[in-house]
Motif scaffolding. Sequence first.
Motif, PDB file in Angstrom:
ATOM      1  N   PHE A 206      79.583 -18.620   7.552  1.00 60.42           N
ATOM      2  CA  PHE A 206      79.395 -17.648   8.644  1.00 60.42           C
ATOM      3  C   PHE A 206      78.209 -16.730   8.416  1.00 60.42           C
ATOM      4  O   PHE A 206      77.793 -16.006   9.309  1.00 60.42           O
ATOM      5  CB  PHE A 206      80.676 -16.834   8.857  1.00 60.42           C
ATOM      6  CG  PHE A 206      81.108 -16.019   7.662  1.00 60.42           C
ATOM      7  CD1 PHE A 206      80.594 -14.759   7.462  1.00 60.42           C
ATOM      8  CD2 PHE A 206      82.010 -16.513   6.737  1.00 60.42           C
ATOM      9  CE1 PHE A 206      80.983 -13.999   6.363  1.00 60.42           C
ATOM     10  CE2 PHE A 206      82.410 -15.767   5.651  1.00 60.42           C
ATOM     11  CZ  PHE A 206      81.892 -14.505   5.456  1.00 60.42           C
ATOM     12  N   GLU A 207      77.624 -16.749   7.204  1.00 58.09           N
ATOM     13  CA  GLU A 207      76.603 -15.749   6.902  1.00 58.09           C
ATOM     14  C   GLU A 207      75.361 -15.850   7.794  1.00 58.09           C
ATOM     15  O   GLU A 207      74.795 -14.824   8.156  1.00 58.09           O
ATOM     16  CB  GLU A 207      76.199 -15.781   5.421  1.00 58.09           C
ATOM     17  CG  GLU A 207      75.697 -17.098   4.880  1.00 58.09           C
ATOM     18  CD  GLU A 207      76.805 -17.970   4.326  1.00 58.09           C
ATOM     19  OE1 GLU A 207      77.811 -18.120   5.031  1.00 58.09           O
ATOM     20  OE2 GLU A 207      76.680 -18.513   3.234  1.00 58.09           O
TER      21      GLU A 207
ATOM     22  N   SER B  47      79.834 -15.277   0.923  1.00 58.95           N
ATOM     23  CA  SER B  47      79.192 -15.300   2.247  1.00 58.95           C
ATOM     24  C   SER B  47      79.214 -13.894   2.866  1.00 58.95           C
ATOM     25  O   SER B  47      78.255 -13.474   3.512  1.00 58.95           O
ATOM     26  CB  SER B  47      79.938 -16.254   3.178  1.00 58.95           C
ATOM     27  OG  SER B  47      79.854 -17.558   2.702  1.00 58.95           O
ATOM     28  N   TRP B  48      80.307 -13.192   2.649  1.00 61.44           N
ATOM     29  CA  TRP B  48      80.449 -11.832   3.177  1.00 61.44           C
ATOM     30  C   TRP B  48      79.396 -10.908   2.554  1.00 61.44           C
ATOM     31  O   TRP B  48      78.726 -10.143   3.245  1.00 61.44           O
ATOM     32  CB  TRP B  48      81.877 -11.347   2.882  1.00 61.44           C
ATOM     33  CG  TRP B  48      82.179  -9.923   3.241  1.00 61.44           C
ATOM     34  CD1 TRP B  48      82.524  -8.926   2.399  1.00 61.44           C
ATOM     35  CD2 TRP B  48      82.205  -9.346   4.559  1.00 61.44           C
ATOM     36  NE1 TRP B  48      82.753  -7.763   3.076  1.00 61.44           N
ATOM     37  CE2 TRP B  48      82.565  -7.989   4.415  1.00 61.44           C
ATOM     38  CE3 TRP B  48      81.945  -9.839   5.839  1.00 61.44           C
ATOM     39  CZ2 TRP B  48      82.679  -7.123   5.493  1.00 61.44           C
ATOM     40  CZ3 TRP B  48      82.066  -8.966   6.928  1.00 61.44           C
ATOM     41  CH2 TRP B  48      82.427  -7.637   6.748  1.00 61.44           C
ATOM     42  N   LEU B  49      79.212 -11.013   1.246  1.00 58.63           N
ATOM     43  CA  LEU B  49      78.222 -10.172   0.549  1.00 58.63           C
ATOM     44  C   LEU B  49      76.798 -10.519   1.005  1.00 58.63           C
ATOM     45  O   LEU B  49      75.963  -9.622   1.176  1.00 58.63           O
ATOM     46  CB  LEU B  49      78.347 -10.350  -0.968  1.00 58.63           C
ATOM     47  CG  LEU B  49      79.469  -9.540  -1.624  1.00 58.63           C
ATOM     48  CD1 LEU B  49      79.742 -10.031  -3.029  1.00 58.63           C
ATOM     49  CD2 LEU B  49      79.103  -8.056  -1.663  1.00 58.63           C
ATOM     50  N   ILE B  50      76.535 -11.813   1.212  1.00 55.63           N
ATOM     51  CA  ILE B  50      75.201 -12.215   1.691  1.00 55.63           C
ATOM     52  C   ILE B  50      74.967 -11.637   3.091  1.00 55.63           C
ATOM     53  O   ILE B  50      73.881 -11.135   3.399  1.00 55.63           O
ATOM     54  CB  ILE B  50      75.047 -13.756   1.674  1.00 55.63           C
ATOM     55  CG1 ILE B  50      75.018 -14.270   0.230  1.00 55.63           C
ATOM     56  CG2 ILE B  50      73.786 -14.201   2.408  1.00 55.63           C
ATOM     57  CD1 ILE B  50      75.080 -15.774   0.078  1.00 55.63           C
TER      58      ILE B  50
ATOM     59  N   SER C 221      72.111  -8.154   4.751  1.00 56.71           N
ATOM     60  CA  SER C 221      71.170  -8.033   5.872  1.00 56.71           C
ATOM     61  C   SER C 221      71.157  -6.614   6.460  1.00 56.71           C
ATOM     62  O   SER C 221      70.299  -6.288   7.266  1.00 56.71           O
ATOM     63  CB  SER C 221      71.482  -9.058   6.952  1.00 56.71           C
ATOM     64  OG  SER C 221      72.744  -8.813   7.467  1.00 56.71           O
ATOM     65  N   PHE C 222      72.093  -5.753   6.055  1.00 55.39           N
ATOM     66  CA  PHE C 222      72.015  -4.345   6.451  1.00 55.39           C
ATOM     67  C   PHE C 222      70.860  -3.658   5.717  1.00 55.39           C
ATOM     68  O   PHE C 222      70.375  -2.619   6.144  1.00 55.39           O
ATOM     69  CB  PHE C 222      73.317  -3.616   6.084  1.00 55.39           C
ATOM     70  CG  PHE C 222      74.453  -3.890   7.038  1.00 55.39           C
ATOM     71  CD1 PHE C 222      74.435  -3.361   8.316  1.00 55.39           C
ATOM     72  CD2 PHE C 222      75.513  -4.678   6.657  1.00 55.39           C
ATOM     73  CE1 PHE C 222      75.486  -3.600   9.199  1.00 55.39           C
ATOM     74  CE2 PHE C 222      76.574  -4.913   7.527  1.00 55.39           C
ATOM     75  CZ  PHE C 222      76.551  -4.377   8.799  1.00 55.39           C
ATOM     76  N   TRP C 223      70.472  -4.237   4.601  1.00 54.90           N
ATOM     77  CA  TRP C 223      69.461  -3.600   3.744  1.00 54.90           C
ATOM     78  C   TRP C 223      68.155  -4.365   3.710  1.00 54.90           C
ATOM     79  O   TRP C 223      67.100  -3.754   3.676  1.00 54.90           O
ATOM     80  CB  TRP C 223      69.992  -3.491   2.295  1.00 54.90           C
ATOM     81  CG  TRP C 223      71.371  -2.934   2.234  1.00 54.90           C
ATOM     82  CD1 TRP C 223      72.543  -3.629   2.293  1.00 54.90           C
ATOM     83  CD2 TRP C 223      71.752  -1.563   2.168  1.00 54.90           C
ATOM     84  NE1 TRP C 223      73.611  -2.791   2.255  1.00 54.90           N
ATOM     85  CE2 TRP C 223      73.162  -1.504   2.167  1.00 54.90           C
ATOM     86  CE3 TRP C 223      71.029  -0.368   2.090  1.00 54.90           C
ATOM     87  CZ2 TRP C 223      73.862  -0.316   2.095  1.00 54.90           C
ATOM     88  CZ3 TRP C 223      71.729   0.813   2.008  1.00 54.90           C
ATOM     89  CH2 TRP C 223      73.124   0.840   2.025  1.00 54.90           C
ATOM     90  N   ILE C 224      68.238  -5.704   3.668  1.00 53.65           N
ATOM     91  CA  ILE C 224      66.986  -6.474   3.625  1.00 53.65           C
ATOM     92  C   ILE C 224      66.879  -7.385   4.849  1.00 53.65           C
ATOM     93  O   ILE C 224      67.885  -7.896   5.341  1.00 53.65           O
ATOM     94  CB  ILE C 224      66.824  -7.300   2.317  1.00 53.65           C
ATOM     95  CG1 ILE C 224      68.046  -8.191   2.054  1.00 53.65           C
ATOM     96  CG2 ILE C 224      66.542  -6.415   1.133  1.00 53.65           C
ATOM     97  CD1 ILE C 224      67.854  -9.165   0.901  1.00 53.65           C
ATOM     98  N   ASP C 225      65.648  -7.583   5.300  1.00 51.31           N
ATOM     99  CA  ASP C 225      65.408  -8.334   6.523  1.00 51.31           C
ATOM    100  C   ASP C 225      65.728  -9.824   6.359  1.00 51.31           C
ATOM    101  O   ASP C 225      66.258 -10.465   7.251  1.00 51.31           O
ATOM    102  CB  ASP C 225      63.940  -8.139   6.937  1.00 51.31           C
ATOM    103  CG  ASP C 225      63.658  -8.740   8.291  1.00 51.31           C
ATOM    104  OD1 ASP C 225      64.450  -8.468   9.202  1.00 51.31           O
ATOM    105  OD2 ASP C 225      62.687  -9.491   8.418  1.00 51.31           O
TER     106      ASP C 225
ATOM    107  N   ALA D  65      67.658 -15.610   2.636  1.00 49.51           N
ATOM    108  CA  ALA D  65      67.047 -16.151   1.410  1.00 49.51           C
ATOM    109  C   ALA D  65      68.088 -16.213   0.284  1.00 49.51           C
ATOM    110  O   ALA D  65      68.029 -17.101  -0.570  1.00 49.51           O
ATOM    111  CB  ALA D  65      65.861 -15.293   0.987  1.00 49.51           C
ATOM    112  N   LEU D  66      69.038 -15.270   0.335  1.00 47.88           N
ATOM    113  CA  LEU D  66      70.094 -15.258  -0.691  1.00 47.88           C
ATOM    114  C   LEU D  66      70.980 -16.500  -0.608  1.00 47.88           C
ATOM    115  O   LEU D  66      71.553 -16.937  -1.602  1.00 47.88           O
ATOM    116  CB  LEU D  66      70.959 -13.998  -0.552  1.00 47.88           C
ATOM    117  CG  LEU D  66      70.270 -12.673  -0.869  1.00 47.88           C
ATOM    118  CD1 LEU D  66      71.154 -11.512  -0.475  1.00 47.88           C
ATOM    119  CD2 LEU D  66      69.933 -12.596  -2.355  1.00 47.88           C
ATOM    120  N   ASN D  67      71.074 -17.028   0.598  1.00 51.48           N
ATOM    121  CA  ASN D  67      71.834 -18.266   0.789  1.00 51.48           C
ATOM    122  C   ASN D  67      71.240 -19.404  -0.031  1.00 51.48           C
ATOM    123  O   ASN D  67      71.958 -20.211  -0.613  1.00 51.48           O
ATOM    124  CB  ASN D  67      71.760 -18.644   2.265  1.00 51.48           C
ATOM    125  CG  ASN D  67      73.126 -18.822   2.842  1.00 51.48           C
ATOM    126  OD1 ASN D  67      74.118 -18.877   2.113  1.00 51.48           O
ATOM    127  ND2 ASN D  67      73.195 -18.909   4.144  1.00 51.48           N
TER     128      ASN D  67
END
Lengths: 264, 262
Positions: free
Chosen positions: A75-76, A159-162, A166-170, A174-176
């Motif tokens: 879902f991320e 997935s939730w943390l990833i 997105s609240f902090w980085i655009d 990429a973390l995925n």
Amino acid sequence: MRKFWEFYRINLTERFTSQTESIIWFLTETVPILAMTSLWKTLEVSGQITHERAGELTLYYILSMFITRTVSTYFEEWMIDEIKDGHFSFNLLKPISIRFYLFAHQLASRTSGTIYTIPIFVLLAPLYLPTLLSTVSGYKLTVFGLMMIITFGQKFMTSWLISLASFWIDQASALNHLKWVCEGVFGGSWLPLTFFPVWWQNFSKFTPFYTWYYFPINYLTSKTVSHIELFWAFGSSIVWLILLIIFGEYFWKKSIKHYSAVGA
Amino acid sequence: MRHKLKIIKIYFYQSLMQVLEYKQNFIIWICVDALWTIFDGILASVLLLNIHNIGNWDLPRMLIALGVFRLLVIPVWGWIAPSFAEIPKMINNGKLDQFLAKPIDTQFLVSVQKFSFNYGSSLVGGIIFMTIGFRSLPFILWPNIILGIWISLVSLVLIYGVYFLTMTFSLNGQRSENLQNLFSEIFYSVGRYPRDIYVPILQRVFVSFLPIALMVTVPAQVLFGEFEPLIIVWFHILAIFFFIISRMAWKNGLKRYSSASS
């Protein structure tokens, strides 16, 4: 609980309505496994690996496909899009927790994912069933099932943390990619960890990815996993799950305070 | 032709301006590409150190193939994939109508609408993999290298044709935003290994029906001197065939296409 099952039912219906998307996911997840299974079969024919080893490796990849289809969460990507374009605000106004909804959504998604995979498991049964039946027992299957539940929880929280990133980085997506690479090199989703050097395998044991693919499959298919190893894997996966839940909760609170929607 | 080149130039500069505006994103994706390049190197090395040969490929040959793969990734994920990724979205939100109303070929427009410049690591990695591979081979034949470059270009046409053909399915009306992943995932997992590793039925699928098993292996085999004239001819025929068939599929799909807003 009634709400949860209602969400689950709606999402499951939706999954079966958008069949094209489900079939595409099925193909993208099964073709790589078929390719690797084919590689081991060819190596067996050319005499580079024994029949037993080829059987074990084929089983490894088929079980890895089973894990991907039954407990992976996806879902991320759309959560990141929703957070970035501001649509996420609607979720905050609803009288239901977004995590509650996502959990039902992902459970429905994995249910349909498993159902779509049944034909391929039946079709491939002659390739893996003899090896599987020679090692598996009711006790092992129960432990494997429990590990899958923990893995689902860990994958959901990752997935939730990833998504929260997105609240902090655009470019949180990429973390995925980082997650996929870690799954591959520490989790054994691409290649069993026995192919890697011993120090690498030992290091992997300290990461959450170790119990996503390699350990559960190894436990189910090997006769040499000791109780200490099982205890370690189980313990570490529970510790990782708790840590991920704590981080998830902490960053969720921080993110909500940090969030300013498009148009707000 | 000049008009089309001008349009490509405009889209190219537009994408470049986005990169220059969001430098942080550019750096992040360069790192992601570096991560995958290193991952590919580790995976190939670990695999070949354990089993020594895949088909008739040893580690140097595998590294050359990996080098070709990483270099092909640059146009595939730097140009084709970003443009094609927009197609299902445009169909779903009705933006494709704007393209259809323009006095220029729609296939051309949807194919050049976006570029990505994040694949510097693939370029460096590809060159490193190939250099290591070639250094371990007993010989390097320059005519093979020239032919290898040509075959890589033909491979690009084939990739474009097959990829675009898969994307035309998004015109059938069903929601399929993940369609763009289908080709890239299969290309990534199937394309890097010699075609002999596939069991006969998969070989038939990946060589003739959906020739992904040839896209990297044929240029790589030419580079390390395993020249098969029949395969080279077949490769050219496939490239032309898929290019034409994808164009026909797109045009037919457009005839049936009903906009999201209509």
